[in-house]
Design a protein around this motif. Structure first.
Motif, PDB file in Angstrom:
ATOM      1  N   GLY A 187      -2.349   5.959  -1.380  1.00  0.00           N
ATOM      2  CA  GLY A 187      -1.410   4.842  -1.298  1.00  0.00           C
ATOM      3  C   GLY A 187      -1.669   3.942  -0.107  1.00  0.00           C
TER       4      GLY A 187
ATOM      5  N   HIS B 228      -0.721  -0.508  -3.208  1.00  0.00           N
ATOM      6  CA  HIS B 228       0.530   0.262  -3.248  1.00  0.00           C
ATOM      7  C   HIS B 228       1.588  -0.588  -2.565  1.00  0.00           C
ATOM      8  CE1 HIS B 228       3.423   3.332  -1.904  1.00  0.00           C
ATOM      9  NE2 HIS B 228       2.959   4.088  -2.878  1.00  0.00           N
TER      10      HIS B 228
ATOM     11  N   ALA C  80       1.531   0.073   1.078  1.00  0.00           N
ATOM     12  CA  ALA C  80       0.181   0.309   1.611  1.00  0.00           C
ATOM     13  C   ALA C  80       0.057  -0.075   3.079  1.00  0.00           C
ATOM     14  CB  ALA C  80      -0.867  -0.427   0.775  1.00  0.00           C
TER      15      ALA C  80
ATOM     16  N   ARG D 100       1.876   2.418   5.249  1.00  0.00           N
ATOM     17  CA  ARG D 100       1.177   3.712   5.211  1.00  0.00           C
ATOM     18  C   ARG D 100      -0.112   3.658   6.042  1.00  0.00           C
ATOM     19  NH1 ARG D 100       2.936   7.389   1.566  1.00  0.00           N
ATOM     20  NH2 ARG D 100       0.872   8.225   1.068  1.00  0.00           N
TER      21      ARG D 100
END
Length: 186
Positions: A127, A131, A134, A137
């Protein structure tokens, strides 16, 4: 004393570095890095080695990319945006002595990009690209790996350049998933 010369953006960064460690610096004068500064950094790299320690913002990343391209083999120290932010201002000069020492203790060496243990598919499955979360993350994983925040393509390139192992990647991903689960439960 740190053997390498630390490359920073400005005078306030030098003051912060010298509060934390005994070291010499080269100041780029901000994002307007010029040929004379690059020559000084190359000479420092040849004689003692350099550690690039720029702000975790767009301008700092621009400087870091220029130096990485022009001075192969440079080492890199990264601060998280959180560790480098005070009153809305992001910069090395805002980091605590502890944060600076930790960043310098976790220096990464830019290597010629070889075969990576991390694939583009790994980033997709984690991810970190394509995503809805994204960017967040990548920020979290980049901070855990000590390679800073960047877009998906740069993240992939940094995993290669800094030779991030599959074990390091998976441990950082598991840590992120645990933190995400704990946050969802509270």
């Amino acid at each position: 004393m740190i053997k390498e010369i630390i490359v920073v953006e400005g005078k306030d960064d030098t003051v912060a570095i010298k509060r934390a460690v005994e070291a010499e610096t080269i100041e780029t004068g901000g994002s307007a890095i010029n040929a004379d500064i690059i020559r000084r950094i190359r000479l420092a790299q040849e004689r003692r080695g350099v550690i690039v320690f720029t702000d975790p913002d767009h301008a700092g990343e621009r400087i870091r990319k220029i130096i990485a391209r022009e001075v192969p083999g440079a080492k890199h120290a990264f601060l998280t945006q959180q560790a480098a932010t005070s009153k809305g201002d992001i910069g090395v000069e805002n980091a605590s002595v502890t944060a600076i020492r930790e960043a310098l203790a976790n220096v990464r060496t830019d290597q010629p990009a070889g075969e990576s243990q991390i694939s583009w598919d790994d980033l997709l499955e984690a991810g970190l690209i394509v995503h809805p979360q994204a960017a967040a993350r990548r920020l979290a994983i980049g901070n855990r790996l000590g390679i800073g925040y960047c877009n998906g393509k740069q993240f992939y390139n940094r995993c290669r350049a800094f030779q991030i192992t599959r074990d390091e990647f998976e441990a950082a991903l598991q840590e992120l998933e645990r933190a995400t689960d704990e946050e969802a439960q509270s």
